[in-house]
Design an enzyme around this catalytic site. Structure first.
Site, PDB file in Angstrom:
ATOM      1  N   ARG A  57      22.891  15.578  39.698  1.00  0.00           N
ATOM      2  CA  ARG A  57      22.945  16.798  40.518  1.00  0.00           C
ATOM      3  C   ARG A  57      21.769  16.814  41.479  1.00  0.00           C
ATOM      4  NH1 ARG A  57      20.773  20.885  38.360  1.00  0.00           N
ATOM      5  NH2 ARG A  57      21.816  20.746  36.345  1.00  0.00           N
ATOM      6  N   TYR A 109      34.483  30.172  62.332  1.00  0.00           N
ATOM      7  CA  TYR A 109      35.556  29.785  61.404  1.00  0.00           C
ATOM      8  C   TYR A 109      35.804  30.941  60.418  1.00  0.00           C
ATOM      9  CZ  TYR A 109      37.480  27.653  57.205  1.00  0.00           C
ATOM     10  OH  TYR A 109      38.231  27.394  56.088  1.00  0.00           O
ATOM     11  N   ASP A 181      26.526  25.554  63.521  1.00  0.00           N
ATOM     12  CA  ASP A 181      27.632  24.843  62.883  1.00  0.00           C
ATOM     13  C   ASP A 181      28.146  23.838  63.916  1.00  0.00           C
ATOM     14  OD1 ASP A 181      30.100  23.956  61.941  1.00  0.00           O
ATOM     15  OD2 ASP A 181      30.525  25.843  60.900  1.00  0.00           O
ATOM     16  N   LYS A 206      35.603  17.138  58.311  1.00  0.00           N
ATOM     17  CA  LYS A 206      36.240  17.015  59.623  1.00  0.00           C
ATOM     18  C   LYS A 206      35.864  15.688  60.296  1.00  0.00           C
ATOM     19  CE  LYS A 206      37.902  20.997  58.519  1.00  0.00           C
ATOM     20  NZ  LYS A 206      36.988  21.810  57.808  1.00  0.00           N
TER      21      LYS A 206
END
Ligand SMILES: Cc1ncc(COP(=O)(O)O)c(C=O)c1O
Length: 385
Positions: A57, A109, A181, A206
């Site tokens: 992690r 978004y 972003d 993306k």
């Protein structure tokens, strides 16, 4: 094994960095490609003495390579990978405190807006969606508690463009940080840190992944104090990607420059066909000289990207057209090699219905892929009748 050091490639061009930065051949085996370290834990020689990793992690060599590569592409010093774009944004917002205020682009978004509205606002974060292209509106919305301006440019799905340098100037004078972003542009087209932003957020799902086969996110910054806090939160919250997912994004990055060039070329051709089509009432694409953000986009982007939205003037017409596409696949998401079409109002942006960010029902969004442009144009023609 030393952690990846991407500074060696700092002077190299973008495409070279995408292939090499953070991705040196494996020193133990000579493997040219960074291996998938599918392990949750790492052996220690003595208590606290290990090769640099203890529990996955907190870090994993495959993830480290991806983080170094993305940082190198964004021109930042620290990269952080996450399980999704929204997990990246969530972790970033945890650097703020209840009572803080964020100015948010008024066309982000839908999932970003939903996270602000239904996760962070109840937790105590205040925010206002603002038209960030209007600096008077930004000044009017500013509060004594404003700590962050959250920019998305180009925006999803209305393709609005915001001036990163101008907004960074305003925000820094008032003591706030700037987040961009950069999902729609990718670092190939736009590098917000070089324009004054403090941190970049990505949905690596993306363009960075580029093949519609992985969900992921990333943050990049050159601010050492912020990086330290983000590193802590990344591990403490734990929204991290697994090794296979980091491997897939790393593989996608290698072709980012080549893919983006074709995405941009194909989108230009598609936008041109849409502008000339009698059924289309408006084309939203920053490459058009008529787009209100065209000049800002030309100044801060290398090219105008692979996304094109357009309006048909009628929601039923838009829904019917979406169902007729054959080469463009009707699906959510974007940025993969294959062309996608979607109806934002009923698909990706359903979560903003009834809010200030509601998108028009006659809007169609295209993620223009890298197929042969003649096939894309023929599909467009038949779908629009
Ligand atoms: C601009 C933008 N930012 C963030 C996200 C969220 O990313 P993810 O779906 O990887 O959580 C998306 C997803 O579509 C997006 O388009």
């Amino acid at each position: 094994m030393p952690p990846p050091d991407h500074r060696r490639w700092a002077a190299a061009g973008f495409a070279t960095r995408a292939i090499h930065a953070g991705q040196e051949p494996d020193p133990g085996t000579g493997a040219v490609i960074v291996p998938v370290y599918q392990t949750s834990t790492f052996a220690q020689r003595e208590v606290g003495v290990h090769a640099g990793w203890d529990y996955a992690r907190g870090g994993n060599p495959t993830r480290d390579a991806l983080e170094a590569a993305i940082a190198a592409l964004e021109g930042g010093t620290h990269g952080f990978a996450f399980a999704s774009g929204l997990a990246a944004g969530d972790t970033l917002l945890r650097t703020l405190a209840p009572g803080d205020h964020v100015l948010l682009a008024n066309d982000v978004y839908g999932g970003t807006y939903r996270q602000f509205k239904r996760v962070h606002e109840p937790w105590g974060l205040a925010f206002d969606p603002v038209d960030l292209s209007d600096l008077d509106a930004v000044a009017a919305a500013w509060r004594a508690t404003t700590r962050m301006v959250w920019i998305e440019t180009p925006t999803n799905p209305l393709m609005s463009i915001f001036d990163i340098a101008a907004l960074s100037d305003v925000a820094h004078k008032r003591g706030a940080m700037v987040t961009v972003d950069n999902t729609f542009a990718s670092p190939y087209l736009q590098q917000p840190l070089s324009l004054g932003a403090d941190v970049v957020v990505h949905s690596t799902t993306k363009y960075l992944g580029g093949h519609s086969d992985v969900v992921g996110g990333a943050l990049v910054t050159s601010d050492g104090a912020l990086a330290e806090r983000l590193g802590f939160l990344q591990n403490a919250i734990g929204g991290v990607p697994g090794p296979w997912d980091t491997f897939l994004v790393l593989r996608g990055l290698k072709t980012l420059a080549a893919r983006m060039r074709v995405h941009c070329e194909n989108a230009r051709v598609v936008a041109g066909r849409l502008v000339a089509h009698p059924a289309v009432v408006e084309v939203l694409y920053p490459g058009l000289a008529t787009h209100p953000g065209h000049e800002v986009a030309a100044g801060q982007m290398r090219d105008f990207g692979g996304m094109v939205s357009f309006r048909l003037g009628d929601e039923q017409a838009a829904l019917k057209a979406c169902a007729r596409f054959q080469v463009f696949t009707l699906a959510e998401s974007l940025g993969g090699v294959e062309s996608l079409v979607e109806h934002p109002g009923r698909m990706t942006h359903q979560s903003v219905a009834g809010s200030l960010l509601e998108v028009p029902g006659d809007l169609i969004r295209l993620s223009v892929g890298i197929e042969d442009p003649a096939d894309l144009l023929a599909d467009l023609d038949q779908a629009l009748g």
